[in-house]
Design an enzyme around this catalytic site. Structure first.
Site, PDB file in Angstrom:
ATOM      1  N   GLU A  64       5.584 -18.830   2.999  1.00  0.00           N
ATOM      2  CA  GLU A  64       5.999 -17.443   2.873  1.00  0.00           C
ATOM      3  C   GLU A  64       7.384 -17.291   3.489  1.00  0.00           C
ATOM      4  O   GLU A  64       7.600 -17.668   4.645  1.00  0.00           O
ATOM      5  CB  GLU A  64       5.027 -16.478   3.569  1.00  0.00           C
ATOM      6  CG  GLU A  64       5.428 -15.021   3.297  1.00  0.00           C
ATOM      7  CD  GLU A  64       4.701 -13.986   4.154  1.00  0.00           C
ATOM      8  OE1 GLU A  64       4.114 -14.349   5.195  1.00  0.00           O
ATOM      9  OE2 GLU A  64       4.754 -12.799   3.786  1.00  0.00           O
ATOM     10  N   GLU A  89      10.591 -17.521   9.113  1.00  0.00           N
ATOM     11  CA  GLU A  89      11.091 -16.220   9.550  1.00  0.00           C
ATOM     12  C   GLU A  89      12.374 -16.433  10.351  1.00  0.00           C
ATOM     13  O   GLU A  89      12.380 -17.204  11.314  1.00  0.00           O
ATOM     14  CB  GLU A  89      10.001 -15.506  10.372  1.00  0.00           C
ATOM     15  CG  GLU A  89      10.413 -14.228  11.032  1.00  0.00           C
ATOM     16  CD  GLU A  89      11.058 -13.218  10.093  1.00  0.00           C
ATOM     17  OE1 GLU A  89      10.437 -12.771   9.128  1.00  0.00           O
ATOM     18  OE2 GLU A  89      12.233 -12.878  10.342  1.00  0.00           O
ATOM     19  N   ASP A 139      14.949  -8.900   2.288  1.00  0.00           N
ATOM     20  CA  ASP A 139      16.047  -7.982   2.609  1.00  0.00           C
ATOM     21  C   ASP A 139      17.012  -7.905   1.427  1.00  0.00           C
ATOM     22  O   ASP A 139      17.465  -8.939   0.929  1.00  0.00           O
ATOM     23  CB  ASP A 139      16.794  -8.469   3.861  1.00  0.00           C
ATOM     24  CG  ASP A 139      15.965  -8.300   5.117  1.00  0.00           C
ATOM     25  OD1 ASP A 139      15.258  -7.276   5.221  1.00  0.00           O
ATOM     26  OD2 ASP A 139      16.000  -9.181   5.981  1.00  0.00           O
ATOM     27  N   LYS A 143      25.099  -4.313   1.420  1.00  0.00           N
ATOM     28  CA  LYS A 143      26.565  -4.347   1.497  1.00  0.00           C
ATOM     29  C   LYS A 143      27.111  -5.487   0.643  1.00  0.00           C
ATOM     30  O   LYS A 143      26.582  -6.602   0.680  1.00  0.00           O
ATOM     31  CB  LYS A 143      27.024  -4.534   2.951  1.00  0.00           C
ATOM     32  CG  LYS A 143      26.773  -3.314   3.803  1.00  0.00           C
ATOM     33  CD  LYS A 143      27.295  -3.544   5.196  1.00  0.00           C
ATOM     34  CE  LYS A 143      26.935  -2.336   6.044  1.00  0.00           C
ATOM     35  NZ  LYS A 143      27.016  -2.604   7.473  1.00  0.00           N
ATOM     36  N   ASP A 175      10.463  -3.230  -3.239  1.00  0.00           N
ATOM     37  CA  ASP A 175      10.526  -1.793  -3.560  1.00  0.00           C
ATOM     38  C   ASP A 175      11.906  -1.432  -4.081  1.00  0.00           C
ATOM     39  O   ASP A 175      12.116  -0.293  -4.496  1.00  0.00           O
ATOM     40  CB  ASP A 175      10.289  -0.977  -2.279  1.00  0.00           C
ATOM     41  CG  ASP A 175      11.418  -1.216  -1.289  1.00  0.00           C
ATOM     42  OD1 ASP A 175      11.620  -2.385  -0.907  1.00  0.00           O
ATOM     43  OD2 ASP A 175      12.126  -0.260  -0.945  1.00  0.00           O
TER      44      ASP A 175
HETATM   45  C1  LIG Z   1      12.068  -6.424   4.961  1.00  0.00           C
HETATM   46  S1  LIG Z   1      11.320  -7.575   6.017  1.00  0.00           S
HETATM   47  C2  LIG Z   1       9.774  -7.938   5.188  1.00  0.00           C
HETATM   48  C3  LIG Z   1       8.783  -8.559   6.108  1.00  0.00           C
HETATM   49  C4  LIG Z   1       7.407  -8.838   5.471  1.00  0.00           C
HETATM   50  N1  LIG Z   1       7.525  -9.760   4.360  1.00  0.00           N
HETATM   51  C5  LIG Z   1       6.754  -7.581   5.016  1.00  0.00           C
HETATM   52  O1  LIG Z   1       6.682  -7.364   3.803  1.00  0.00           O
HETATM   53  O2  LIG Z   1       6.318  -6.806   5.872  1.00  0.00           O
HETATM   54  C6  LIG Z   1      12.251  -9.044   5.636  1.00  0.00           C
HETATM   55  C7  LIG Z   1      11.962 -10.162   6.616  1.00  0.00           C
HETATM   56  O3  LIG Z   1      12.627 -11.320   6.162  1.00  0.00           O
HETATM   57  C8  LIG Z   1      13.279 -11.952   7.244  1.00  0.00           C
HETATM   58  N2  LIG Z   1      14.395 -12.708   6.646  1.00  0.00           N
HETATM   59  C9  LIG Z   1      15.507 -12.217   6.066  1.00  0.00           C
HETATM   60  N3  LIG Z   1      16.268 -13.196   5.575  1.00  0.00           N
HETATM   61  C10 LIG Z   1      15.612 -14.358   5.845  1.00  0.00           C
HETATM   62  C11 LIG Z   1      15.884 -15.721   5.599  1.00  0.00           C
HETATM   63  N4  LIG Z   1      16.981 -16.110   4.945  1.00  0.00           N
HETATM   64  N5  LIG Z   1      15.013 -16.631   6.021  1.00  0.00           N
HETATM   65  C12 LIG Z   1      13.877 -16.267   6.661  1.00  0.00           C
HETATM   66  N6  LIG Z   1      13.567 -14.987   6.932  1.00  0.00           N
HETATM   67  C13 LIG Z   1      14.424 -14.047   6.532  1.00  0.00           C
HETATM   68  C14 LIG Z   1      13.671 -10.824   8.159  1.00  0.00           C
HETATM   69  O4  LIG Z   1      13.853 -11.234   9.491  1.00  0.00           O
HETATM   70  C15 LIG Z   1      12.473  -9.883   8.019  1.00  0.00           C
HETATM   71  O5  LIG Z   1      11.460 -10.186   8.943  1.00  0.00           O
END
Ligand SMILES: C[S@@+](CC[C@H](N)C(=O)[O-])C[C@H]1O[C@@H](n2cnc3c(N)ncnc32)[C@H](O)[C@@H]1O
Length: 241
Positions: A64, A89, A139, A143, A175
């Site tokens: 994941e 993560e 994410d 930007k 979303d």
């Molecule tokens: C918007 S949150 C979604 C978290 C979870 N999947 C949820 O749906 O509740 C995005 C997560 O991805 C992590 N993240 C962003 N870019 C990442 C990357 N390149 N590698 C690993 N994690 C990343 C962020 O730290 C954050 O915890």
């Protein structure tokens, strides 16, 4: 072989920091987590390959990307106890928190890895390793100057196909309508991945832990009445592997 004794094809160390490098995150959790016995690997500058993180006897492996607080891993590890899950993560505080939830629930079939998932998949995962790749609410990096950090960039399909076994699944939820459009366009254009809408329906009908759900962001966005788009893409067999 490189000096660390790992195959060069999955190390790529010299180029490691060039694709976004280590991501820095401002968000921190208030909760203080007891570090003892956490199923947590801090990738640092030289993370171990997936094959060294996963117990040797595991036949089914799923990753994941961006596990956040670990809600999906907690549910999925209970639904599929024979499968080994690796949550990647980038935010250490979230990785630690999710690892603590897994430990406290007695789960033995998952680990959290602190790393940039885009880099890890590219240089630490051998071809055809994964049964499933889950990416929930990535994410969107709205930007313009951060667009290169999006997980689903223009050239992501080949990298995703490489790590999935033939027939393996990529499962995505978002979303964000613009990002959903980009994901559908980029992955839909690939001749190595095929969208499977039957699987999308089946997994949602099966319920939490089977795919897509539950996640903290899903709960938050459902409460806000946002539309959530979910995709399942299947890796096609490829004679060039
Ligand atoms: C918007 S949150 C979604 C978290 C979870 N999947 C949820 O749906 O509740 C995005 C997560 O991805 C992590 N993240 C962003 N870019 C990442 C990357 N390149 N590698 C690993 N994690 C990343 C962020 O730290 C954050 O915890």
């Amino acid at each position: 072989m490189n000096p660390a004794g790992r195959p060069d094809e999955i190390l790529g160390r010299a180029r490691r920091m060039s694709v976004g490098g280590r991501l820095s995150f401002r968000r921190h959790l208030d909760a203080v987590v007891d570090d003892r016995d956490l199923p947590l690997v801090d990738g640092g500058d030289d993370p171990p390959p997936l094959a060294e993180i996963v117990p040797a006897q595991c036949a089914h492996i799923e990753i994941e990307v961006g596990s956040g607080k670990g809600a999906f891993l907690l549910a999925a590890t209970a639904v599929a106890p024979e499968t080994f899950f690796c949550g990647i993560e980038a935010a250490p505080s979230y990785a630690r928190y999710a690892a603590a939830r897994l430990r406290d629930a007695g789960r033995r079939n998952a680990v959290l890895l602190i790393d940039n998932a885009s880099l890890f998949l590219r240089d630490r995962v051998a071809p055809g390793s994964l049964d499933r790749l889950h990416v929930y609410f990535p994410d969107p990096w709205p930007k313009r100057r951060h667009r290169g950090r999006r997980f689903f960039g223009e050239d992501c399909a080949l990298a995703i196909h490489r790590v999935l076994r033939p027939g393996g699944l990529l499962l995505v939820a978002t979303d964000n309508p613009a990002y959903a459009g980009q994901i559908a366009r980029v992955l839909g254009a690939s001749d190595r991945l095929a969208r499977d809408e039957d699987v999308e329906r089946e997994l949602q009908a099966l319920g939490p832990g089977h795919g897509f759900s539950p996640t903290n962001f899903e709960a938050k966005y459902l409460a806000e009445g946002r539309i959530i788009r979910r995709f399942a893409f299947r890796a096609l067999a490829d004679s060039t592997r």
